[in-house]
Design a protein around this motif. Sequence first.
Motif, PDB file in Angstrom:
ATOM      1  N   ALA A   1      -1.229  -0.933  -3.816  1.00 22.82           N
ATOM      2  CA  ALA A   1      -0.821   0.219  -4.453  1.00 22.82           C
ATOM      3  C   ALA A   1      -0.184   1.347  -3.671  1.00 22.82           C
ATOM      4  O   ALA A   1       0.696   2.180  -4.090  1.00 22.82           O
ATOM      5  CB  ALA A   1      -1.628   0.759  -5.561  1.00 22.82           C
ATOM      6  N   GLY A   2      -1.026   1.469  -2.608  1.00 21.64           N
ATOM      7  CA  GLY A   2      -0.238   2.537  -1.500  1.00 21.64           C
ATOM      8  C   GLY A   2      -1.099   2.435  -0.263  1.00 21.64           C
ATOM      9  O   GLY A   2      -2.061   1.502  -0.004  1.00 21.64           O
ATOM     10  N   GLN A   3      -0.485   3.089   0.690  1.00 14.40           N
ATOM     11  CA  GLN A   3      -0.991   3.263   1.995  1.00 14.40           C
ATOM     12  C   GLN A   3      -1.033   4.607   2.634  1.00 14.40           C
ATOM     13  O   GLN A   3       0.093   5.339   2.330  1.00 14.40           O
ATOM     14  CB  GLN A   3      -0.507   2.270   2.814  1.00 14.40           C
ATOM     15  CG  GLN A   3       0.986   2.554   3.082  1.00 14.40           C
ATOM     16  CD  GLN A   3       1.749   1.375   3.878  1.00 14.40           C
ATOM     17  OE1 GLN A   3       1.935   0.536   3.622  1.00 14.40           O
ATOM     18  NE2 GLN A   3       2.728   1.856   4.742  1.00 14.40           N
TER      19      GLN A   3
ATOM     20  N   GLY B   1      -2.378   8.852  -9.394  1.00 11.01           N
ATOM     21  CA  GLY B   1      -3.749   9.153  -8.404  1.00 11.01           C
ATOM     22  C   GLY B   1      -3.852   8.422  -7.323  1.00 11.01           C
ATOM     23  O   GLY B   1      -4.765   8.595  -6.692  1.00 11.01           O
ATOM     24  N   VAL B   2      -2.953   7.694  -6.856  1.00 10.52           N
ATOM     25  CA  VAL B   2      -3.101   6.720  -5.527  1.00 10.52           C
ATOM     26  C   VAL B   2      -3.047   7.572  -4.533  1.00 10.52           C
ATOM     27  O   VAL B   2      -4.023   7.483  -3.592  1.00 10.52           O
ATOM     28  CB  VAL B   2      -2.080   5.614  -5.541  1.00 10.52           C
ATOM     29  CG1 VAL B   2      -1.989   5.000  -4.283  1.00 10.52           C
ATOM     30  CG2 VAL B   2      -2.088   4.862  -6.811  1.00 10.52           C
ATOM     31  N   PHE B   3      -2.179   8.502  -4.347  1.00 10.11           N
ATOM     32  CA  PHE B   3      -2.315   9.474  -3.054  1.00 10.11           C
ATOM     33  C   PHE B   3      -3.354  10.358  -3.093  1.00 10.11           C
ATOM     34  O   PHE B   3      -4.071  10.522  -2.226  1.00 10.11           O
ATOM     35  CB  PHE B   3      -1.095  10.152  -2.907  1.00 10.11           C
ATOM     36  CG  PHE B   3      -1.201  11.059  -1.824  1.00 10.11           C
ATOM     37  CD1 PHE B   3      -1.155  10.458  -0.483  1.00 10.11           C
ATOM     38  CD2 PHE B   3      -1.392  12.432  -1.999  1.00 10.11           C
ATOM     39  CE1 PHE B   3      -1.297  11.288   0.510  1.00 10.11           C
ATOM     40  CE2 PHE B   3      -1.714  13.336  -0.736  1.00 10.11           C
ATOM     41  CZ  PHE B   3      -1.424  12.845   0.654  1.00 10.11           C
ATOM     42  N   ARG B   4      -3.975  10.846  -4.294  1.00  8.61           N
ATOM     43  CA  ARG B   4      -4.963  11.589  -4.377  1.00  8.61           C
ATOM     44  C   ARG B   4      -6.127  10.973  -3.985  1.00  8.61           C
ATOM     45  O   ARG B   4      -6.914  11.516  -3.279  1.00  8.61           O
ATOM     46  CB  ARG B   4      -5.292  12.350  -5.899  1.00  8.61           C
ATOM     47  CG  ARG B   4      -6.245  13.054  -6.253  1.00  8.61           C
ATOM     48  CD  ARG B   4      -6.642  13.510  -7.663  1.00  8.61           C
ATOM     49  NE  ARG B   4      -5.168  14.291  -7.758  1.00  8.61           N
ATOM     50  CZ  ARG B   4      -5.135  15.707  -7.795  1.00  8.61           C
ATOM     51  NH1 ARG B   4      -5.968  16.224  -7.176  1.00  8.61           N
ATOM     52  NH2 ARG B   4      -4.016  16.291  -8.097  1.00  8.61           N
ATOM     53  N   ALA B   5      -6.405   9.589  -4.346  1.00  6.84           N
ATOM     54  CA  ALA B   5      -7.540   8.835  -3.987  1.00  6.84           C
ATOM     55  C   ALA B   5      -7.560   8.593  -2.708  1.00  6.84           C
ATOM     56  O   ALA B   5      -8.623   8.697  -1.876  1.00  6.84           O
ATOM     57  CB  ALA B   5      -7.470   7.489  -4.723  1.00  6.84           C
ATOM     58  N   LEU B   6      -6.396   8.462  -2.019  1.00  9.16           N
ATOM     59  CA  LEU B   6      -6.232   8.091  -0.322  1.00  9.16           C
ATOM     60  C   LEU B   6      -6.699   9.301   0.334  1.00  9.16           C
ATOM     61  O   LEU B   6      -7.432   9.250   1.460  1.00  9.16           O
ATOM     62  CB  LEU B   6      -5.067   7.501   0.033  1.00  9.16           C
ATOM     63  CG  LEU B   6      -4.649   6.104  -0.257  1.00  9.16           C
ATOM     64  CD1 LEU B   6      -3.195   5.811  -0.490  1.00  9.16           C
ATOM     65  CD2 LEU B   6      -5.305   5.250   0.370  1.00  9.16           C
ATOM     66  N   TYR B   7      -6.141  10.601  -0.320  1.00 12.02           N
ATOM     67  CA  TYR B   7      -6.223  11.816   0.538  1.00 12.02           C
ATOM     68  C   TYR B   7      -7.792  12.039   0.475  1.00 12.02           C
ATOM     69  O   TYR B   7      -8.474  12.469   1.418  1.00 12.02           O
ATOM     70  CB  TYR B   7      -5.406  12.805   0.030  1.00 12.02           C
ATOM     71  CG  TYR B   7      -5.747  14.160   0.367  1.00 12.02           C
ATOM     72  CD1 TYR B   7      -5.124  14.568   1.669  1.00 12.02           C
ATOM     73  CD2 TYR B   7      -6.400  15.066  -0.205  1.00 12.02           C
ATOM     74  CE1 TYR B   7      -5.245  15.862   2.325  1.00 12.02           C
ATOM     75  CE2 TYR B   7      -6.814  16.375   0.389  1.00 12.02           C
ATOM     76  CZ  TYR B   7      -6.333  16.700   1.600  1.00 12.02           C
ATOM     77  OH  TYR B   7      -6.617  17.870   2.266  1.00 12.02           O
ATOM     78  N   ARG B   8      -8.445  12.054  -0.830  1.00 14.73           N
ATOM     79  CA  ARG B   8      -9.766  12.223  -0.696  1.00 14.73           C
ATOM     80  C   ARG B   8     -10.651  11.334   0.288  1.00 14.73           C
ATOM     81  O   ARG B   8     -11.697  11.844   0.628  1.00 14.73           O
ATOM     82  CB  ARG B   8     -10.524  11.928  -2.287  1.00 14.73           C
ATOM     83  CG  ARG B   8      -9.870  13.218  -3.262  1.00 14.73           C
ATOM     84  CD  ARG B   8     -10.474  12.896  -4.393  1.00 14.73           C
ATOM     85  NE  ARG B   8      -9.844  14.159  -5.277  1.00 14.73           N
ATOM     86  CZ  ARG B   8      -9.966  14.037  -6.811  1.00 14.73           C
ATOM     87  NH1 ARG B   8     -10.188  12.958  -7.458  1.00 14.73           N
ATOM     88  NH2 ARG B   8      -9.640  15.288  -7.131  1.00 14.73           N
TER      89      ARG B   8
ATOM     90  N   SER C   1       3.117   7.998   7.373  1.00 10.48           N
ATOM     91  CA  SER C   1       3.366   6.830   6.781  1.00 10.48           C
ATOM     92  C   SER C   1       2.737   6.640   5.246  1.00 10.48           C
ATOM     93  O   SER C   1       2.267   5.258   4.876  1.00 10.48           O
ATOM     94  CB  SER C   1       2.994   5.491   7.696  1.00 10.48           C
ATOM     95  OG  SER C   1       3.818   5.670   8.998  1.00 10.48           O
ATOM     96  N   VAL C   2       3.005   7.556   4.557  1.00  6.37           N
ATOM     97  CA  VAL C   2       2.557   7.591   3.178  1.00  6.37           C
ATOM     98  C   VAL C   2       3.272   6.799   2.239  1.00  6.37           C
ATOM     99  O   VAL C   2       4.720   7.074   2.448  1.00  6.37           O
ATOM    100  CB  VAL C   2       2.262   8.966   2.410  1.00  6.37           C
ATOM    101  CG1 VAL C   2       1.760   8.996   0.997  1.00  6.37           C
ATOM    102  CG2 VAL C   2       1.088   9.772   3.379  1.00  6.37           C
TER     103      VAL C   2
END
Length: 156
Positions: free
Chosen positions: A64-66, A97-104, A86-87
């Motif tokens: 879903a994201g990286q 909420g994918v980026f939020r989860a990666l950032y957390r 490389s977001v």
Amino acid sequence: MTALVIRRAAPTDAALIAANNRAMALETEGKVLEAATTLRGAAALIADAAKGFYLVAEHASEMAGQLMVTYEWSDWRNGTFWWIQSVYVTPAQRRSGVFRALYRRVHEMAADAGDVCGIRLYVETANARAQSTYVALGMRRSHYELYELDLAFGSS
């Protein structure tokens, strides 16, 4: 809804990460990146932890994201900054909420590492949506401006 799984990238993720990097470059900067180069670049980072690492977010077993984290030593702080780069979040998963989860997860990892003095990223100046996301996560605009001499792509 199926929960997101956040994990470190594995060598088998390199091709999809490279494809996402090409999609992100085209979407955000109008740049067409060479497939073979981006594949070698993603594979090189995954193979060498000294360069950094990728985190991937999976939803229902699909990426879903990286994002990528690289390192910058700060002699002023005697610590390391982690740079988020490389977001990419797939179009179907954006604003979910994918980026939020990666950032957390990056934030947790940095806090646990013991020698990380901060987290940084750069963003296109016109990307107001991304900037508001970063502020909502507790990041603040830096007083630095970025200058570069791009030896790989020429002047930007």
